[in-house]
Design a protein around this motif. Structure first.
Motif, PDB file in Angstrom:
ATOM      1  N   UNK A   1      16.911 -33.676  32.465  1.00  0.00           N
ATOM      2  CA  UNK A   1      18.386 -34.301  32.721  1.00  0.00           C
ATOM      3  C   UNK A   1      18.249 -35.765  33.425  1.00  0.00           C
ATOM      4  N   UNK A   2      19.005 -36.634  32.749  1.00  0.00           N
ATOM      5  CA  UNK A   2      18.755 -38.052  32.849  1.00  0.00           C
ATOM      6  C   UNK A   2      19.844 -38.488  33.724  1.00  0.00           C
ATOM      7  N   UNK A   3      19.728 -39.530  34.472  1.00  0.00           N
ATOM      8  CA  UNK A   3      20.946 -40.425  35.144  1.00  0.00           C
ATOM      9  C   UNK A   3      20.710 -41.744  34.985  1.00  0.00           C
TER      10      UNK A   3
ATOM     11  N   UNK B   1      16.417 -36.425  42.301  1.00  0.00           N
ATOM     12  CA  UNK B   1      15.555 -36.701  41.169  1.00  0.00           C
ATOM     13  C   UNK B   1      13.826 -36.530  41.378  1.00  0.00           C
ATOM     14  N   UNK B   2      12.980 -36.055  40.446  1.00  0.00           N
ATOM     15  CA  UNK B   2      11.663 -36.021  40.468  1.00  0.00           C
ATOM     16  C   UNK B   2      11.308 -37.442  40.413  1.00  0.00           C
ATOM     17  N   UNK B   3      11.753 -38.289  39.454  1.00  0.00           N
ATOM     18  CA  UNK B   3      11.185 -39.665  39.032  1.00  0.00           C
ATOM     19  C   UNK B   3      12.448 -40.552  39.304  1.00  0.00           C
TER      20      UNK B   3
ATOM     21  N   UNK C   1      15.294 -36.424  51.298  1.00  0.00           N
ATOM     22  CA  UNK C   1      14.604 -36.197  50.069  1.00  0.00           C
ATOM     23  C   UNK C   1      13.716 -37.226  49.512  1.00  0.00           C
ATOM     24  N   UNK C   2      12.702 -37.165  49.141  1.00  0.00           N
ATOM     25  CA  UNK C   2      11.857 -38.366  48.713  1.00  0.00           C
ATOM     26  C   UNK C   2      11.440 -38.190  47.225  1.00  0.00           C
ATOM     27  N   UNK C   3      11.961 -38.665  46.212  1.00  0.00           N
ATOM     28  CA  UNK C   3      11.363 -38.282  44.859  1.00  0.00           C
ATOM     29  C   UNK C   3       9.584 -38.564  44.690  1.00  0.00           C
ATOM     30  N   UNK C   4       9.036 -37.580  43.736  1.00  0.00           N
ATOM     31  CA  UNK C   4       7.653 -37.459  43.706  1.00  0.00           C
ATOM     32  C   UNK C   4       7.205 -38.906  43.190  1.00  0.00           C
TER      33      UNK C   4
ATOM     34  N   UNK D   1      19.356 -34.338  38.995  1.00  0.00           N
ATOM     35  CA  UNK D   1      18.826 -34.787  37.833  1.00  0.00           C
ATOM     36  C   UNK D   1      16.981 -34.682  37.764  1.00  0.00           C
ATOM     37  N   UNK D   2      16.578 -34.803  36.553  1.00  0.00           N
ATOM     38  CA  UNK D   2      14.992 -34.999  36.577  1.00  0.00           C
ATOM     39  C   UNK D   2      14.414 -36.473  36.808  1.00  0.00           C
ATOM     40  N   UNK D   3      15.348 -37.202  35.924  1.00  0.00           N
ATOM     41  CA  UNK D   3      14.900 -38.845  36.376  1.00  0.00           C
ATOM     42  C   UNK D   3      16.094 -39.673  36.572  1.00  0.00           C
TER      43      UNK D   3
END
Length: 231
Positions: A33-35, A99-101, A142-145, A4-6
């Protein structure tokens, strides 16, 4: 499970939509891509029931263009009692979807569940980046930005402002999917949500827009001051 992106997280179906539907609509229109993750089914809500709320969430998803929606089925008004489990499961989802965000409710709110989720997500975002926390070779640390907090019932000066003017009617249509929550129907009871709540959301986002020099804006706060034009 796809990436996902968000990833937007709330306690109940409709929390994410109240605070961030406009930003998610814009992101989806850009091909992101939204979740959405709801930690509970909102089974203790004064109006509606679980089946109705899930139907409403599905309708909202179709309008939003959501890629995936998850529900952990944790106890409504009982999140503090399963706090460790909630953190662990959010960590796992973050690592699986990368996700990035990540979006979470603002940490001060009249509803205790919203505050609980805010704390749970903050810890999960941090712990997801620790290699020795729940090690899993298939889904490594993994840690989102970014972790951003959206508003449900509270308001402070935002650090991140997203201009949602162009799609604001679409956001309102998303929220109106949750008729059981925002409309007084036969057999329902009056709550703060049925007493001009959508109008108060619009007022808040007109105020954020005025501060940003646009008609409507959604606001967010993060760990440090910064301003983004979009998510």
């Amino acid at each position: 499970m796809s990436s996902l992106d968000i990833l937007a997280i709330g306690a109940h179906p409709d929390d994410v939509e109240i605070g961030a539907a406009g930003s998610l609509l814009l992101a989806a229109k850009q091909g992101k891509r939204i979740g959405i993750l709801d930690l509970t089914y909102a089974e203790l809500s004064s109006n509606g029931n679980v089946e109705r709320r899930q139907q409403e969430a599905a309708a909202a998803d179709r309008l939003l263009g959501v890629t995936q929606r998850f529900n952990f089925g944790l106890p409504d008004r009982g999140l503090e009692g399963v706090r460790d489990e909630a953190i662990s499961r959010v960590v796992d989802l973050i690592r699986r979807t990368r996700p990035q965000i990540v979006l979470a409710p603002y940490f001060q709110d009249r509803h205790p569940d919203h505050e609980s989720v805010s704390r749970i997500v903050r810890e999960a975002v941090f712990s997801a980046g620790i290699h020795k926390y729940q090690p899993d070779d298939a889904h490594p640390a993994y840690r989102p930005a970014q972790l951003l907090y959206y508003f449900i019932n509270s308001t402070v000066t935002p650090q991140v402002v997203v201009d949602v003017t162009a799609i604001y009617p679409e956001k309102m249509n998303v929220l109106k999917c949750y008729r059981s929550q925002f409309e007084l129907e036969e057999g329902s009871v009056a709550t703060p949500l049925t007493n001009g709540y959508l109008e108060s959301v619009e007022y808040r986002e007109r105020l954020f827009g005025q501060q940003a020099g646009v008609m409507y804006a959604e606001g967010f706060v993060g760990a440090a001051p910064y301003v983004l034009s979009n998510l």
